[in-house]
Design a protein around this motif. Structure first.
Motif, PDB file in Angstrom:
ATOM      1  N   HIS A 321       8.112  -5.323  11.776  1.00  0.00           N
ATOM      2  CA  HIS A 321       6.761  -5.438  11.232  1.00  0.00           C
ATOM      3  C   HIS A 321       6.786  -6.718  10.397  1.00  0.00           C
ATOM      4  CE1 HIS A 321       3.300  -4.640   8.611  1.00  0.00           C
ATOM      5  NE2 HIS A 321       2.922  -3.743   9.488  1.00  0.00           N
ATOM      6  N   PRO A 322       5.642  -7.423  10.283  1.00  0.00           N
ATOM      7  CA  PRO A 322       5.652  -8.623   9.437  1.00  0.00           C
ATOM      8  C   PRO A 322       6.150  -8.349   8.026  1.00  0.00           C
ATOM      9  CG  PRO A 322       3.644  -8.564  10.735  1.00  0.00           C
ATOM     10  CD  PRO A 322       4.370  -7.276  11.021  1.00  0.00           C
ATOM     11  N   ALA A 323       5.983  -7.116   7.553  1.00  0.00           N
ATOM     12  CA  ALA A 323       6.484  -6.796   6.204  1.00  0.00           C
ATOM     13  C   ALA A 323       7.993  -7.036   6.114  1.00  0.00           C
ATOM     14  CB  ALA A 323       6.150  -5.346   5.857  1.00  0.00           C
ATOM     15  N   VAL A 326       8.496 -10.811   5.799  1.00  0.00           N
ATOM     16  CA  VAL A 326       8.189 -11.310   4.465  1.00  0.00           C
ATOM     17  C   VAL A 326       9.332 -10.951   3.517  1.00  0.00           C
ATOM     18  CG1 VAL A 326       6.607 -11.112   2.504  1.00  0.00           C
ATOM     19  CG2 VAL A 326       5.697 -11.168   4.827  1.00  0.00           C
ATOM     20  N   TRP A 409       1.897 -18.693   1.147  1.00  0.00           N
ATOM     21  CA  TRP A 409       3.263 -18.546   1.647  1.00  0.00           C
ATOM     22  C   TRP A 409       4.274 -19.317   0.828  1.00  0.00           C
ATOM     23  CZ3 TRP A 409       4.290 -14.512   4.063  1.00  0.00           C
ATOM     24  CH2 TRP A 409       3.345 -13.932   4.907  1.00  0.00           C
TER      25      TRP A 409
ATOM     26  N   ALA B 214      -4.106  -9.028   6.905  1.00  0.00           N
ATOM     27  CA  ALA B 214      -3.261  -8.230   6.018  1.00  0.00           C
ATOM     28  C   ALA B 214      -1.920  -7.934   6.681  1.00  0.00           C
ATOM     29  CB  ALA B 214      -3.975  -6.931   5.645  1.00  0.00           C
ATOM     30  N   ARG B 215      -1.980  -7.569   7.948  1.00  0.00           N
ATOM     31  CA  ARG B 215      -0.739  -7.245   8.660  1.00  0.00           C
ATOM     32  C   ARG B 215       0.176  -8.463   8.722  1.00  0.00           C
ATOM     33  NH1 ARG B 215       1.554  -6.685  14.143  1.00  0.00           N
ATOM     34  NH2 ARG B 215       0.161  -8.302  14.885  1.00  0.00           N
ATOM     35  N   ALA B 217       0.258 -10.859   6.773  1.00  0.00           N
ATOM     36  CA  ALA B 217       0.753 -11.230   5.446  1.00  0.00           C
ATOM     37  C   ALA B 217       1.807 -10.235   4.962  1.00  0.00           C
ATOM     38  CB  ALA B 217      -0.406 -11.296   4.452  1.00  0.00           C
ATOM     39  N   GLY B 218       2.219  -9.318   5.858  1.00  0.00           N
ATOM     40  CA  GLY B 218       3.314  -8.419   5.508  1.00  0.00           C
ATOM     41  C   GLY B 218       2.882  -7.128   4.848  1.00  0.00           C
ATOM     42  N   ILE B 219       1.637  -6.733   5.058  1.00  0.00           N
ATOM     43  CA  ILE B 219       1.175  -5.465   4.485  1.00  0.00           C
ATOM     44  C   ILE B 219       1.260  -4.385   5.553  1.00  0.00           C
ATOM     45  CG2 ILE B 219      -0.830  -4.251   3.549  1.00  0.00           C
ATOM     46  CD1 ILE B 219      -1.644  -6.981   2.327  1.00  0.00           C
ATOM     47  N   ARG B 220       1.811  -3.251   5.199  1.00  0.00           N
ATOM     48  CA  ARG B 220       1.922  -2.150   6.162  1.00  0.00           C
ATOM     49  C   ARG B 220       0.572  -1.456   6.229  1.00  0.00           C
ATOM     50  NH1 ARG B 220       7.122  -1.747   7.929  1.00  0.00           N
ATOM     51  NH2 ARG B 220       8.642  -2.727   6.553  1.00  0.00           N
ATOM     52  N   THR B 221      -0.241  -1.954   7.106  1.00  0.00           N
ATOM     53  CA  THR B 221      -1.640  -1.525   7.119  1.00  0.00           C
ATOM     54  C   THR B 221      -1.782  -0.046   7.476  1.00  0.00           C
ATOM     55  OG1 THR B 221      -1.791  -2.338   9.379  1.00  0.00           O
ATOM     56  CG2 THR B 221      -2.532  -3.805   7.670  1.00  0.00           C
TER      57      THR B 221
END
Lengths: 500, 334
Positions: A321-323, A326, A409, B214-215, B217-221
């Motif tokens: 996941h992008p999370a 990051v 960023w 949001a996703r 940008a690393g947010i677990r939507t």
């Protein structure tokens, strides 16, 4: 035979930039005319003027002897112009037949929807381009090539004399592309003018009766097929100024690899191997549909990897996941700022702090003053010009919005920054500032990956460029090997594409 | 927090900041409307502002307000929760059933009911995020099914005989203020801190503002969305408990159409149906406005049929305002 479409003295400017300057262009029925040029060369502007989608500042277009009312797409349609492009999509839930007859009525039953007549007419329409498609099936369940054929059949529904095909094969595999190309040839044989906007030179060579090449808004070549060798087309697109553009050197590169990618596979790409070192700016080039964006998204964990391995700064890196990305120190500036980047209604502050929220907050508590101070610092470091940080970001210029996302960023101090078309939709001045920002980041030791369709951009910024084709790395060029000619040859050398 | 310096210049600057932030408060409209409506009814009939009526309004407010708060969480992410009215009914009779027929102590019955609310929210959240079902359809299913479950559980008859502690929640007052009203105030404070002062709250807004951004940008939507459905259903379960406590019986037929009141209060309070916009202050005052209007019309002996029309009119004004605001921001962006 007289020309069916005649354009004379077309001029178009956006601000101070001249995007179109064509003195005379004649298109005859029965010919497939390929329109070629780099991004921003003026292809799409020319086509938009011809189809009435955009008004020219000066000049005149006649179609079949009648003058086209400038910037009137309905009039262009009346005169027999039809366009197949991604801008008029099909309705996915409706069947192929219903899409083909959308806005028209088949049968004689008055107000009622006559399914049988609709399907019969749809089959006739498809038969004209020799396409065998299940007309009852919802478009969502057709393959990309089948959809493309439905679009062409739909465009032919009004029996146009001029058909514009805007990159009709960019999403298709080789076999399916061939089918669409053959269809274009057949239409020309029926006496229509077929304007084919393409990127793949092998396809252009295969079907064009004429190759018209634009550069900086001007027609620089009008080649008959026998003279349209790949090399000739590339030289015309690239121009003579090609070598001048590489000036100075980007900041030096460190030794330690930041990102190592081994045999990475994801939907539409791979296997891909890559290495990016500290301070290195790596370019990713490739035609539309070659997998540039997909690669970048896979590196961010936004597109799930199906095979292969990665490591980031020496540790295994497998973002789901992008999370995760990051957290590991990776950032992504996506291609479509409005839909993938910004919270348009929200303030500059919310947009800048978005990726750093857990870090600004103390045990989850987001202190307003801490966030404001944080935003102010970031805003100054990337020079976002706005009245206050509470201003909605949607009211800023494209360049300022993009700088805010860079700030978002940069504030996370990433080890690796991924950029997808970083200067799309920003003006020339803002572009230079963004380039400067990217160079500053790299000079501080960040590794940067830039996927871009603008070759000048890659030549100006990057140390090294990988060229993608069909989702794989087809070539790698070092900075000393850069010339527009070389990059274009590398991007165009490879036939085929992503298998759909 | 660190010690703050009290230089005069700094203090002046802060006062100035307070003044501007007051003027920029988007909720001024709804707050003003509450003041005007309240004053008008109080002048028209002195009984409106009497202590007894204020106490009744306080209990009503707790019911509508809690539902509106919960639904607002969902709407902020760009979703909708139509199930809350039926969930109120189901959890009302469920808590009574647990208490009376299953013999659970009062507090345990209430806690189990709240956990049931959590479970319903989890189901909604998973259906919306992992199955990709539209929120409207997902919660519509519950709107129908939960009402049916409430009727089935009771066979259509009220459940009588809840414990004394249970019933006392709605009857006791603290310094004249009914307990439910205090619970609502507490919930508002918590919701305010969560949404506007925590990073998770901000991420909830971000998901509603632009979920793809949001996703990326690393947010677990998905987690954020599931959370909001849990909040909404749990609020509804709490309201179910309050209603049963107030009536001292579990009634399967209560709270019909309350989901619309809740959504109306949220929208009147400035929660945008397109997501990403709106604050707790507005929702609270949106609910207060609805309760004032309802109570005022009753006191003035206006027929309940007309009350619906008035509510509809207020909602129409709120929705048009919301639309105009959205269009204005689109214009600014182009």
């Amino acid at each position: 035979m007289t020309a069916h479409v005649v354009a004379t003295g077309l001029r178009k400017r956006y601000g101070t930039v001249e995007v179109l300057n064509v003195d005379r262009l004649e298109l005859r029925g029965g010919e497939v005319v390929a329109l070629l040029g780099e991004n921003g060369a003026g292809k799409s502007t020319l086509v938009k003027v011809l189809t009435g989608a955009t008004a020219a500042d000066e000049g005149e277009v006649t179609i079949g002897g009648a003058a086209l009312r400038n910037g009137d797409p309905a009039h262009a349609q009346e005169l027999g112009v039809a366009t197949v492009s991604q801008e008029f999509p099909l309705v996915p839930e409706l069947s192929a037949a219903e899409n083909l007859l959308l806005g028209r009525r088949a049968g004689t039953s008055g107000v009622l929807f006559d399914r049988r007549a609709t399907e019969r007419t749809a089959r006739e329409m498809l038969a004209r381009i020799d396409a065998d498609i299940p007309v009852r099936r919802p478009v969502a369940r057709l393959s990309v090539a089948q959809r493309q054929l439905v679009e062409i059949a739909k465009a032919l529904g009004r029996d146009p004399s001029v058909l514009v095909l805007d990159e009709p094969t960019s999403a298709l595999g080789p076999v399916e592309s061939r089918r669409v190309l053959r269809c274009a040839r057949d239409l020309a044989a029926q006496g229509k003018v077929v304007i084919f906007i393409g990127h793949r030179l092998d396809e252009v060579r295969e079907i064009a009766d004429r190759v018209v090449i634009l550069r900086n808004g001007r027609m620089v070549a009008d080649l008959p097929p026998e003279r349209a060798s790949t090399q000739a087309m590339i030289s015309a697109m690239a121009g003579d100024e090609a070598e001048v553009l590489v000036e100075g050197d980007p900041p030096p590169v460190g030794d330690e690899p930041v990102l190592t990618v081994r045999a990475l596979e994801a939907a539409g790409i791979g296997p891909v191997d890559l290495e990016v070192r500290r301070g290195e700016i790596l370019g990713v080039a490739g035609l539309m549909g070659s997998g540039r964006s997909r690669l970048v998204h896979a590196l961010m964990g936004a597109l799930p990897a199906t095979a292969g391995s990665m490591s980031l700064a020496g540790s295994p890196y497998a973002p789901k996941h992008p999370a995760d990305a990051v957290h590991a120190g990776v950032g992504l500036i996506p291609e479509d700022r409005k839909h993938q980047g910004l919270l348009l209604d929200a303030s500059v502050r919310w947009n800048i702090s978005l990726a750093s929220l857990p870090r600004i907050a103390k045990r989850g508590y987001l202190r307003p003053r801490a966030e404001k101070a944080f935003t102010d610092e970031v805003r100054q470091s990337v020079k976002v010009r706005c009245a206050t940080q509470e201003q909605p970001i949607g009211t800023l210029s494209g360049g300022n919005q993009q700088r805010a996302i860079f700030g978002r960023w940069f504030a996370t101090r990433p080890k690796l920054l991924l950029l997808d078309e970083p200067t799309r939709g920003v003006d020339v001045g803002a572009k230079a500032e963004i380039y400067h920002l990217i160079e500053t980041f790299a000079a501080q030791g960040m590794a940067v990956v830039i996927a871009s369709s603008e070759l000048e951009e890659l030549m100006r910024l990057t140390h090294r460029t990988v060229v993608l084709a069909g989702g794989r790395v087809a070539a790698t060029l070092e900075r000393r090997e850069y010339s527009k000619n070389a990059l274009m040859t590398a991007t165009n050398d490879i036939p085929g594409g992503v298998s759909a | 927090m660190t010690a703050t310096r009290t230089e005069p210049a700094l203090a002046a600057k802060r006062a100035d900041g307070l003044a501007t932030s007051f003027l920029q408060t988007k909720e001024l409209g709804v707050v003003g409307a509450v003041v005007v409506v309240f004053a008008a009814f109080a002048l028209a009939n002195p009984n409106f502002a009497s202590g007894a009526n204020l106490q009744t309004m306080g209990v009503d407010l707790a019911q509508y307000g809690l539902l509106a708060l919960g639904v607002s969480f969902v709407i902020i992410t760009g979703g909708i929760d139509l199930s809350v009215g039926s969930v109120v009914a189901l959890s009302g009779v469920w808590s009574a059933w647990l208490n009376v027929h299953a013999g659970l102590p009062d507090v345990v019955a209430i806690v189990v009911t709240l956990l049931t609310g959590v479970a319903i929210g989890l189901v909604h959240g998973f259906a919306v995020t992992f199955l990709g079902l539209p929120p409207f359809v997902t919660t519509l299913v519950t709107l129908v099914a939960a009402r049916g479950a409430a009727l089935a559980l009771t066979q259509g008859f009220p459940i009588d005989g809840i414990g004394e502690t249970f019933g006392s929640i709605a009857q006791y007052r603290l310094a004249g203020v009914p307990i439910p009203a205090l619970l609502f105030v507490g919930a508002c404070v918590i919701a305010f801190f969560f949404l506007e002062r925590t990073h998770v709250g901000r991420q909830v807004y971000a998901v509603g503002g632009n979920s793809e951004a949001a996703r990326l940008a690393g947010i677990r939507t998905r987690r954020r969305i599931i959370l909001t459905y849990v909040v909404s259903s749990t609020c509804a379960a709490a309201v179910g408990v309050l209603v049963t406590a107030r009536l001292t019986v579990g009634q399967p037929g209560v709270a019909v159409g309350w989901e619309l009141n809740a959504i109306a209060a949220a929208v009147i309070g400035g929660i945008s149906l397109s997501g990403g916009v709106g604050r707790v202050l507005g929702v609270a005052f949106g609910a207060i406005l609805l309760v004032c209007i309802n109570s005022g019309l009753v006191i003035l002996h206006v027929s309940p049929y007309y009350q619906q029309i008035v509510l509809g009119a207020v909602l129409a004004v709120a929705i048009v305002t919301d639309r105009l605001r959205a269009r204005r921001s689109e214009r600014l962006q182009s």
